[in-house]
Design an enzyme around this catalytic site. Sequence first.
Site, PDB file in Angstrom:
ATOM      1  N   ARG A 104      -3.909   0.411  -2.601  1.00 26.03           N
ATOM      2  CA  ARG A 104      -3.968   1.667  -3.365  1.00 26.03           C
ATOM      3  C   ARG A 104      -5.102   1.646  -4.381  1.00 26.03           C
ATOM      4  O   ARG A 104      -4.989   2.211  -5.468  1.00 26.03           O
ATOM      5  CB  ARG A 104      -2.621   1.958  -4.056  1.00 26.03           C
ATOM      6  CG  ARG A 104      -1.445   2.031  -3.094  1.00 26.03           C
ATOM      7  CD  ARG A 104      -1.602   3.160  -2.087  1.00 26.03           C
ATOM      8  NE  ARG A 104      -0.532   3.131  -1.098  1.00 26.03           N
ATOM      9  CZ  ARG A 104      -0.633   2.577   0.109  1.00 26.03           C
ATOM     10  NH1 ARG A 104      -1.785   2.015   0.487  1.00 26.03           N
ATOM     11  NH2 ARG A 104       0.378   2.586   0.948  1.00 26.03           N
ATOM     12  N   SER A 158       5.419   8.593  -3.581  1.00 23.38           N
ATOM     13  CA  SER A 158       5.872   7.260  -3.977  1.00 23.38           C
ATOM     14  C   SER A 158       5.404   6.961  -5.399  1.00 23.38           C
ATOM     15  O   SER A 158       4.219   7.040  -5.703  1.00 23.38           O
ATOM     16  CB  SER A 158       5.311   6.217  -3.007  1.00 23.38           C
ATOM     17  OG  SER A 158       5.712   4.925  -3.372  1.00 23.38           O
ATOM     18  N   GLU A 218       2.256   3.709  -9.145  1.00 15.19           N
ATOM     19  CA  GLU A 218       1.214   4.088  -8.193  1.00 15.19           C
ATOM     20  C   GLU A 218       0.676   5.465  -8.541  1.00 15.19           C
ATOM     21  O   GLU A 218      -0.496   5.762  -8.341  1.00 15.19           O
ATOM     22  CB  GLU A 218       1.791   4.093  -6.776  1.00 15.19           C
ATOM     23  CG  GLU A 218       0.841   4.545  -5.692  1.00 15.19           C
ATOM     24  CD  GLU A 218       1.494   4.494  -4.317  1.00 15.19           C
ATOM     25  OE1 GLU A 218       1.233   5.400  -3.511  1.00 15.19           O
ATOM     26  OE2 GLU A 218       2.256   3.550  -4.056  1.00 15.19           O
TER      27      GLU A 218
END
Length: 304
Positions: free
Chosen positions: A175, A225, A295
């Site tokens: 990420r 998420s 995230e």
Amino acid sequence: MGINMLDELKEDLVGIDIRFDEPLKRYTYTKVGGPADYLAFPRNRYELSRIVKFANKHNIPWMVLGNASNLIVRDGGIRGFVIMFDKLNGIAVNGYQVEAEAGANLIATTKVACFHSLTGFEFAAGIPGSIGGAVFMNAGAYGGEIAHILVSAQVLTKDGDIRTIDARDMRFGYRRSVLQETGEVIISAKFNLKPGDYEQIKHEMNRLNHLRELKQPLEYPSCGSVFKRPPGHFAGQLIMEANLKGHRIGGVEVSTKHAGFMVNVDQGTAKDYEDLIADVIAKVKENSGVTLEPEVRIIGDKLN
């Protein structure tokens, strides 16, 4: 912005769709977010460059919001220019390569690849967001990620110029990409795929979409998420073990369908999201000793 500068803005940026004091919750997946001073929708790179150079000339901050899927905009909004790429959404196929502008919908891009019997993009079939955001975050799922297929990307520098970055220079990680350090903005990206069987590609995309529908709370606004996957663990499992499924602050709660998601169930605010994220981090740490790392990106000003 004074009257004279406002007049100059209207003159220098004539023809560009710019909205003043525009509530960003109208555009975010979370349905939260205060106003942008100036919300701009450039139709092409020329208009984008004009906006950035005007902002730099007058020392006005600017940022690209992208598709606003994996982020939270605070309730106080964002000062300066917020640029959205909704109109920069072209997708082209050349042989085994797909090139897409930053505002192109990620799911739509996977469908174009499928239509041309090109395989390699199936993992992204149900991921919300834009091409620009996907490259910026190195989006991925089910064993695939952007780093596996990217050839190169054109980016906008802070000065308003455009340059090309090869995939090997993107410093991709989980990420992560180098763009999170440089502040440069994706304009377009080129992906290298492989020839495949149309029916098999379509079947795999449908299978992954079905899995997402079963597991993810798609019926509510959310930022996707919330936490990165901790080494050796799954964030959702740790949250479940801390008995936090359904835990709620204000109008935002930990999804009862998938504990890795937080959903806006009743006119929640960005503060509700931030408070719930902090609370979940603290309680998971207390229960398991693992510190969760968000995230989701959180941007903008807090409400005074």
